[in-house]
Scaffold this motif. Sequence first.
Motif, PDB file in Angstrom:
ATOM      1  N   PRO A 266     -88.016 -55.594  17.413  1.00  0.00           N
ATOM      2  CA  PRO A 266     -87.706 -54.230  17.862  1.00  0.00           C
ATOM      3  C   PRO A 266     -88.964 -53.467  18.259  1.00  0.00           C
ATOM      4  O   PRO A 266     -90.051 -53.699  17.724  1.00  0.00           O
ATOM      5  CB  PRO A 266     -87.033 -53.598  16.633  1.00  0.00           C
ATOM      6  N   ALA A 267     -88.806 -52.569  19.207  1.00  0.00           N
ATOM      7  CA  ALA A 267     -89.920 -51.741  19.677  1.00  0.00           C
ATOM      8  C   ALA A 267     -89.808 -50.352  19.067  1.00  0.00           C
ATOM      9  O   ALA A 267     -88.718 -49.787  18.982  1.00  0.00           O
ATOM     10  CB  ALA A 267     -89.909 -51.644  21.200  1.00  0.00           C
ATOM     11  N   ARG A 268     -90.926 -49.808  18.664  1.00  0.00           N
ATOM     12  CA  ARG A 268     -90.936 -48.471  18.056  1.00  0.00           C
ATOM     13  C   ARG A 268     -90.945 -47.357  19.096  1.00  0.00           C
ATOM     14  O   ARG A 268     -90.460 -46.260  18.831  1.00  0.00           O
ATOM     15  CB  ARG A 268     -92.145 -48.324  17.138  1.00  0.00           C
ATOM     16  N   ALA A 269     -91.501 -47.634  20.265  1.00  0.00           N
ATOM     17  CA  ALA A 269     -91.583 -46.618  21.323  1.00  0.00           C
ATOM     18  C   ALA A 269     -90.817 -47.106  22.543  1.00  0.00           C
ATOM     19  O   ALA A 269     -90.750 -48.306  22.831  1.00  0.00           O
ATOM     20  CB  ALA A 269     -93.039 -46.345  21.687  1.00  0.00           C
ATOM     21  N   LEU A 270     -90.250 -46.150  23.273  1.00  0.00           N
ATOM     22  CA  LEU A 270     -89.470 -46.491  24.458  1.00  0.00           C
ATOM     23  C   LEU A 270     -90.345 -47.041  25.579  1.00  0.00           C
ATOM     24  O   LEU A 270     -90.153 -48.145  26.060  1.00  0.00           O
ATOM     25  CB  LEU A 270     -88.712 -45.258  24.952  1.00  0.00           C
TER      26      LEU A 270
ATOM     27  N   ASN B  16     -83.855 -51.277  17.304  1.00  0.00           N
ATOM     28  CA  ASN B  16     -84.474 -50.779  16.074  1.00  0.00           C
ATOM     29  C   ASN B  16     -83.470 -49.997  15.235  1.00  0.00           C
ATOM     30  O   ASN B  16     -83.468 -50.100  14.012  1.00  0.00           O
ATOM     31  CB  ASN B  16     -85.674 -49.898  16.440  1.00  0.00           C
ATOM     32  N   GLN B  17     -82.598 -49.212  15.892  1.00  0.00           N
ATOM     33  CA  GLN B  17     -81.550 -48.451  15.214  1.00  0.00           C
ATOM     34  C   GLN B  17     -80.285 -48.486  16.069  1.00  0.00           C
ATOM     35  O   GLN B  17     -79.974 -47.517  16.769  1.00  0.00           O
ATOM     36  CB  GLN B  17     -81.985 -47.006  14.962  1.00  0.00           C
ATOM     37  N   PRO B  18     -79.540 -49.565  16.037  1.00  0.00           N
ATOM     38  CA  PRO B  18     -78.365 -49.688  16.906  1.00  0.00           C
ATOM     39  C   PRO B  18     -77.246 -48.717  16.568  1.00  0.00           C
ATOM     40  O   PRO B  18     -76.417 -48.400  17.426  1.00  0.00           O
ATOM     41  CB  PRO B  18     -77.919 -51.142  16.684  1.00  0.00           C
ATOM     42  N   GLY B  19     -77.204 -48.236  15.334  1.00  0.00           N
ATOM     43  CA  GLY B  19     -76.141 -47.322  14.934  1.00  0.00           C
ATOM     44  C   GLY B  19     -76.484 -45.856  15.116  1.00  0.00           C
ATOM     45  O   GLY B  19     -75.713 -44.983  14.690  1.00  0.00           O
TER      46      GLY B  19
END
Length: 269
Positions: free
Chosen positions: A67-71, A151-154
Motif C-alpha cells: 500500500p502507498a501512504r501518499a496519493l 491502505n484503507q479500503p473501507g
Amino acid sequence: MLVTGDSLKLIEETKNTLRQAFKMKDLGELKFFLGIEFARSNKGILMHQRRYVLELLADLGLGAAKPARALMDYNLKLTSRQFDEHVKHMKSSDDPPTDQRAYQRLIGKFLYLTMTRPDIAFSVQTLSQFLQCPKKSHMEAAVRVVRYVKNQPGLGVLLSRNSEEKISAYCDADWASCPQTRRSVTGYFVKLGNSIVSWKSKKQTTVSRSSAEAEFRSLAVVVAELEWILGLMKEIRSEVTLPVSVFSDVCNANSNKSCLSREDKTHRC
C-alpha cells in the motif's frame, strides 16, 4: 429503488402503494446499493465501497502489492505526449504510450470511487486529462492511486446522526498547477452539520494572473454550489440555519494584505 424518510408509517404506506401498481420485492434495510455499502452505528451511517476496492485490486492483480501512504508525488508534473515533444523535446521512447483502453477503464472506476472517497478527487481530475493519449508515467500514477486506496479500503463518508441544519463550505485553489495551460485547480467540499454532502476538484476555465484571483474564482464556484444546495433544501422543506459560512485562505493568497485574525478568513453569505 431506495425509499427513505423520517416516518416509518409513511414509508410503509408508500411501499404498499407501489405494490398495488408494480410487482416488487422488499429487500429490507439498506445495506448495499450500486456498489456502495452502508454500515450503521451510533454515530450515523457510513457509506463506503470496500467491496468495490477489493474487486479493483483483484482485477489489476495488486492484491499483494504494498500500500502507498501518499496519493501522488507533490513535485510530479504530468504532461501530455504532445507537450513533451514540442516543449521538452523528449522522445516517445523516454515515456512510451500505454494501453489506452485499460487506462480509460481504470479512470472510469476511479470516477465512481470518488462517490465515497473525496480524498482522491484531486488526483483523479489530474489523471482524467490524459485519456486520449496516456503514457507510462500516467499509468504508474494511476496504479499508485490504487495502492493508496488499498491502505484503507473501507474508508468512506460518514452521514452523522446529528440533526444540525448548519451548512458550511471550505474551498481552496492550487494556483497555476497545470504545467501545460497554467490554469489553476479549484477544490471545495460542503458540509451539512457534521456530514460532508458535496465535493469537487476541477481545473478552472481561465488562467488566473495571481493566486488571489484563483482563490476568488474558487469562491465563486463554491457559492454557486451552495445556491443549488440551499434551493434543494428549500424544495424538500428542510430548514437551514443562516448565514452560511464559507472558509477560504484567500487573504493569505494576497501578499498585499494580511489577515489579522482567523475570522478574517471566514466569508458569510
